[in-house]
Design a protein around this motif. Structure first.
Motif: not given
Length: 159
Positions: A36, A40, A44, A47, A150, A154
């Motif tokens: 993340a 990815e 951002w 989250w 985050l 997830l």
């Protein structure tokens, strides 16, 4: 108006005149957290509430990041150690008073989860250093909130 900052190396995370270190634990494993953070990048803003835009540039060697309030950063990725460390240096910004900035994310396995540590290492004019010290609690809260968000993100994508 964007300004070039002083280039610093990874050692700046330990030697910076101002170091703010924040940590939080999450249920997600280090591999998922690292993915993340480092792979990815465009996600951002989903989250980290302060981030309005994040995208990889230069074939993944850098990032462009925009924050709420209009602050912009052009960054160089300095360290990518999967499931352990992700660090980047700000090369250009419109943030006033900033001379150098390096941010590092360290991931440490804790049980089945991860301890996420974010270090904000900076050099700048006295007013900037004072405002960052005064804003330490708010910056820490923003970091912990982002990491918790985050973790929830997830968990929902893993389900």
């Amino acid at each position: 108006m964007a300004r070039r900052l002083r280039p610093v190396g990874l050692d700046f995370v330990e030697t910076a005149p101002l170091r703010l270190v924040f940590a939080a634990e999450v249920a997600a494993p280090p591999e998922a957290v690292y993915r993340a953070l480092a792979e990815e990048v465009e996600a951002w803003p989903h989250w980290f509430a302060a981030v309005t835009l994040a995208r990889s540039v230069d074939g993944g060697a850098g990032r462009e990041v925009r924050l709420s309030g209009g602050i912009r950063f052009m960054e160089t990725i300095m360290a990518t150690v999967p499931a352990e460390r992700y660090a980047y240096r700000v090369d250009e910004t419109n943030a006033p008073g900033l001379h150098a900035l390096l941010e590092e994310w360290r991931l440490t396995p804790v049980g089945s989860g991860t301890r996420v540590q974010w270090t904000f290492a900076a050099a700048g004019a006295a007013p900037l250093r004072i405002s960052l010290r005064l804003g330490r609690a708010a910056l820490g809260r923003a970091c912990r909130d982002a990491v918790r968000t985050l973790d929830r993100r997830l968990a929902s994508t893993a389900a």
